[in-house]
Enzyme design. Structure first.
Site, PDB file in Angstrom:
ATOM      1  N   THR A  46       0.861  -1.185   0.000  1.00  0.00           N
ATOM      2  CA  THR A  46       0.000   0.000   0.000  1.00  0.00           C
ATOM      3  C   THR A  46       0.899   1.238   0.000  1.00  0.00           C
ATOM      4  OG1 THR A  46      -0.164   0.060   2.425  1.00  0.00           O
ATOM      5  CG2 THR A  46      -1.865  -1.185   1.228  1.00  0.00           C
ATOM      6  N   GLY A  47       0.460   2.277  -0.704  1.00  0.00           N
ATOM      7  CA  GLY A  47       1.335   3.439  -0.855  1.00  0.00           C
ATOM      8  C   GLY A  47       2.560   3.082  -1.686  1.00  0.00           C
ATOM      9  N   GLY A  48       2.350   2.265  -2.707  1.00  0.00           N
ATOM     10  CA  GLY A  48       3.474   1.814  -3.543  1.00  0.00           C
ATOM     11  C   GLY A  48       3.800   2.760  -4.680  1.00  0.00           C
ATOM     12  N   SER A  50       4.993   5.915  -4.195  1.00  0.00           N
ATOM     13  CA  SER A  50       5.858   7.014  -3.747  1.00  0.00           C
ATOM     14  C   SER A  50       6.825   6.515  -2.674  1.00  0.00           C
ATOM     15  CB  SER A  50       4.988   8.142  -3.165  1.00  0.00           C
ATOM     16  OG  SER A  50       5.792   9.235  -2.747  1.00  0.00           O
ATOM     17  N   GLY A  51       7.948   7.199  -2.555  1.00  0.00           N
ATOM     18  CA  GLY A  51       8.841   7.031  -1.411  1.00  0.00           C
ATOM     19  C   GLY A  51       9.224   5.605  -1.070  1.00  0.00           C
ATOM     20  N   ILE A  52       9.040   5.259   0.192  1.00  0.00           N
ATOM     21  CA  ILE A  52       9.457   3.947   0.702  1.00  0.00           C
ATOM     22  C   ILE A  52       8.677   2.825   0.025  1.00  0.00           C
ATOM     23  CG2 ILE A  52       9.449   2.490   2.768  1.00  0.00           C
ATOM     24  CD1 ILE A  52       9.887   5.132   4.405  1.00  0.00           C
ATOM     25  N   GLY A  53       7.381   3.040  -0.170  1.00  0.00           N
ATOM     26  CA  GLY A  53       6.546   2.002  -0.797  1.00  0.00           C
ATOM     27  C   GLY A  53       6.988   1.723  -2.218  1.00  0.00           C
ATOM     28  N   TYR A 184       1.027  11.949  15.353  1.00  0.00           N
ATOM     29  CA  TYR A 184       1.690  11.029  14.418  1.00  0.00           C
ATOM     30  C   TYR A 184       2.369   9.889  15.183  1.00  0.00           C
ATOM     31  CZ  TYR A 184       5.065   9.424  10.887  1.00  0.00           C
ATOM     32  OH  TYR A 184       5.815   8.662  10.023  1.00  0.00           O
TER      33      TYR A 184
HETATM   34  N1  LIG Z   1       9.945   9.401   5.253  1.00  0.00           N
HETATM   35  C1  LIG Z   1      10.191   9.267   6.554  1.00  0.00           C
HETATM   36  O1  LIG Z   1      11.049   9.945   7.134  1.00  0.00           O
HETATM   37  C2  LIG Z   1       9.427   8.227   7.341  1.00  0.00           C
HETATM   38  C3  LIG Z   1       9.896   7.922   8.631  1.00  0.00           C
HETATM   39  C4  LIG Z   1       9.211   6.988   9.381  1.00  0.00           C
HETATM   40  C5  LIG Z   1       8.086   6.365   8.875  1.00  0.00           C
HETATM   41  N2  LIG Z   1       7.650   6.676   7.631  1.00  0.00           N
HETATM   42  C6  LIG Z   1       6.446   6.004   7.139  1.00  0.00           C
HETATM   43  O2  LIG Z   1       6.690   5.441   5.873  1.00  0.00           O
HETATM   44  C7  LIG Z   1       5.449   5.311   5.174  1.00  0.00           C
HETATM   45  C8  LIG Z   1       5.647   5.796   3.753  1.00  0.00           C
HETATM   46  O3  LIG Z   1       5.969   7.163   3.786  1.00  0.00           O
HETATM   47  P1  LIG Z   1       6.985   7.860   2.761  1.00  0.00           P
HETATM   48  O4  LIG Z   1       8.000   8.552   3.569  1.00  0.00           O
HETATM   49  O5  LIG Z   1       7.379   6.930   1.703  1.00  0.00           O
HETATM   50  O6  LIG Z   1       6.042   9.012   2.215  1.00  0.00           O
HETATM   51  P2  LIG Z   1       5.354   9.318   0.814  1.00  0.00           P
HETATM   52  O7  LIG Z   1       6.392   9.337  -0.246  1.00  0.00           O
HETATM   53  O8  LIG Z   1       4.515  10.515   1.043  1.00  0.00           O
HETATM   54  O9  LIG Z   1       4.444   8.062   0.580  1.00  0.00           O
HETATM   55  C9  LIG Z   1       3.250   7.856   1.276  1.00  0.00           C
HETATM   56  C10 LIG Z   1       2.448   6.863   0.484  1.00  0.00           C
HETATM   57  O10 LIG Z   1       1.255   6.556   1.197  1.00  0.00           O
HETATM   58  C11 LIG Z   1       0.160   6.710   0.314  1.00  0.00           C
HETATM   59  N3  LIG Z   1      -1.006   7.126   1.055  1.00  0.00           N
HETATM   60  C12 LIG Z   1      -1.121   8.143   1.935  1.00  0.00           C
HETATM   61  N4  LIG Z   1      -2.359   8.207   2.407  1.00  0.00           N
HETATM   62  C13 LIG Z   1      -3.053   7.225   1.800  1.00  0.00           C
HETATM   63  C14 LIG Z   1      -4.384   6.775   1.884  1.00  0.00           C
HETATM   64  N5  LIG Z   1      -5.287   7.373   2.674  1.00  0.00           N
HETATM   65  N6  LIG Z   1      -4.754   5.721   1.125  1.00  0.00           N
HETATM   66  C15 LIG Z   1      -3.860   5.111   0.314  1.00  0.00           C
HETATM   67  N7  LIG Z   1      -2.589   5.488   0.199  1.00  0.00           N
HETATM   68  C16 LIG Z   1      -2.194   6.529   0.943  1.00  0.00           C
HETATM   69  C17 LIG Z   1       0.598   7.755  -0.691  1.00  0.00           C
HETATM   70  O11 LIG Z   1      -0.133   7.587  -1.893  1.00  0.00           O
HETATM   71  P3  LIG Z   1      -0.933   8.845  -2.558  1.00  0.00           P
HETATM   72  O12 LIG Z   1       0.085   9.913  -2.747  1.00  0.00           O
HETATM   73  O13 LIG Z   1      -1.458   8.288  -3.829  1.00  0.00           O
HETATM   74  O14 LIG Z   1      -1.984   9.181  -1.571  1.00  0.00           O
HETATM   75  C18 LIG Z   1       2.055   7.390  -0.870  1.00  0.00           C
HETATM   76  O15 LIG Z   1       2.204   6.375  -1.818  1.00  0.00           O
HETATM   77  C19 LIG Z   1       4.424   6.097   5.985  1.00  0.00           C
HETATM   78  O16 LIG Z   1       3.621   5.219   6.738  1.00  0.00           O
HETATM   79  C20 LIG Z   1       5.287   6.939   6.905  1.00  0.00           C
HETATM   80  O17 LIG Z   1       4.629   7.291   8.086  1.00  0.00           O
HETATM   81  C21 LIG Z   1       8.293   7.595   6.844  1.00  0.00           C
END
Ligand SMILES: NC(=O)c1ccc[n+]([C@@H]2O[C@H](COP(=O)([O-])OP(=O)(O)OC[C@H]3O[C@@H](n4cnc5c(N)ncnc54)[C@H](OP(=O)(O)O)[C@@H]3O)[C@@H](O)[C@H]2O)c1
Length: 283
Positions: A46-48, A50-53, A184
């Protein structure tokens, strides 16, 4: 000290930290001689888009898995499908809406059948001091990060193969205090808790449930926090100062750990929370 890119200095809120090194890419390129570890497996991220996904979906695909990704934005879903390559489907949907999760799993079942790896990754980060945190911020963050993760897993249960691996994306803040992140952080502590209970409930099916807890990782998430570019820069500097390795992590560095948890290489590991945080949560 392992510091491939040196201390983080430049930050672009749309794309995260500007890429300055090739360590992660070289690491992936060198892997050509290693046998694919997920051949014949089906992975859902899920969330594949962008970013980590996205980095993890790419890594799963490189390891031979058939991959399904979800997200809310059709444009980045389409781009991700092109980036990831063949044997991938993208299903638009919001993880906090149960009907959308039904749609996701219907598409996965029709295209790939059962699921071997589930990465419950989708999440949002909205930051504000407790005194300024609104009900809307609270509800949205818990809806996506907690309700979304819970029902992402619950609704996958009928499709999960015995022996499947479930990985939840939490955060280093699930057990630390970071000013401005009370809501958060609580969502991330909640999903860490899910892994403990689900481990006990799913062990009879050989399903392992683990958590990955990233430190600050260079992804677009910071541009979506609602903070100004200046506030994001300040946040980034404050976060890096707390990281012993003195840099942001790369999404690929989380993907490597998720891959480990997804394969039998971690066959005796369940219920754990692995920090991938440059030491941030350890000192
Ligand atoms: N980056 C960091 O520093 C960090 C640190 C600790 C934990 N995390 C965790 O890592 C995970 C991924 O974050 P990321 O950093 O890769 O950020 P990101 O690039 O913003 O990616 C977030 C992803 O989640 C999806 N998403 C958000 N809300 C959604 C919803 N309601 N339904 C379906 N998809 C949803 C987004 O898709 P859409 O854009 O299509 O909505 C996007 O693909 C998150 O759970 C975040 O809390 C990140």
């Amino acid at each position: 000290m392992i510091e491939p890119d040196g201390p983080a200095r430049t930050f672009d809120s749309r794309v995260g930290l500007k890429a300055r090194g090739t360590w992660g890419i070289k690491f992936l390129e060198k892997r050509g001689d290693i046998m694919a570890r997920l051949t014949g497996k089906v992975a859902v991220v899920t969330g594949g888009n962008s970013g980590i996904g996205l980095a993890t979906a790419r890594r799963f695909r490189e390891e031979g898995a058939k991959v399904a990704i979800s997200g809310r934005d059709q444009k980045t879903l389409d781009e991700a499908v092109k980036t990831i390559g063949g044997d991938v489907i993208a299903v638009k949907g919001d993880v906090s809406k149960l009907a959308d999760l039904d749609k996701l799993y219907k598409a996965v079942a029709e295209k790939f059948g059962k699921i071997d790896v589930l990465f419950a990754n989708a999440g949002i980060a909205k930051f504000a001091p407790a005194a300024d945190s609104t009900e809307a911020l609270f509800d949205e963050t818990f809806d996506v990060n907690v309700k979304g993760v819970f029902f992402t897993i619950q609704k996958a249960l009928p499709l999960l193969n015995d022996g499947a691996s479930v990985i939840i994306n939490s955060s280093v803040v699930n057990e630390t205090g970071f000013a401005g992140a009370s809501v958060y952080s609580a969502t991330k502590a909640a999903v860490r808790s899910f892994a403990r209970t689900l481990t006990t409930e799913l062990i009879d099916r050989g399903i392992r449930v683990n958590v990955v807890s990233p430190g600050p990782i260079s992804t677009p998430i910071f541009g979506r926090t609602g903070l100004s570019p200046e506030a994001i820069d300040e946040f980034a500097r404050g976060a890096v100062a707390k990281v012993p390795m003195k840099r942001f992590g790369k999404p690929e560095e989380i993907a490597s750990t998720v891959l480990f948890l997804a394969t039998p290489e971690s066959s005796y590991i369940t219920g754990v929370d692995i920090n991938v945080d440059g030491g941030m949560g350890q000192v």
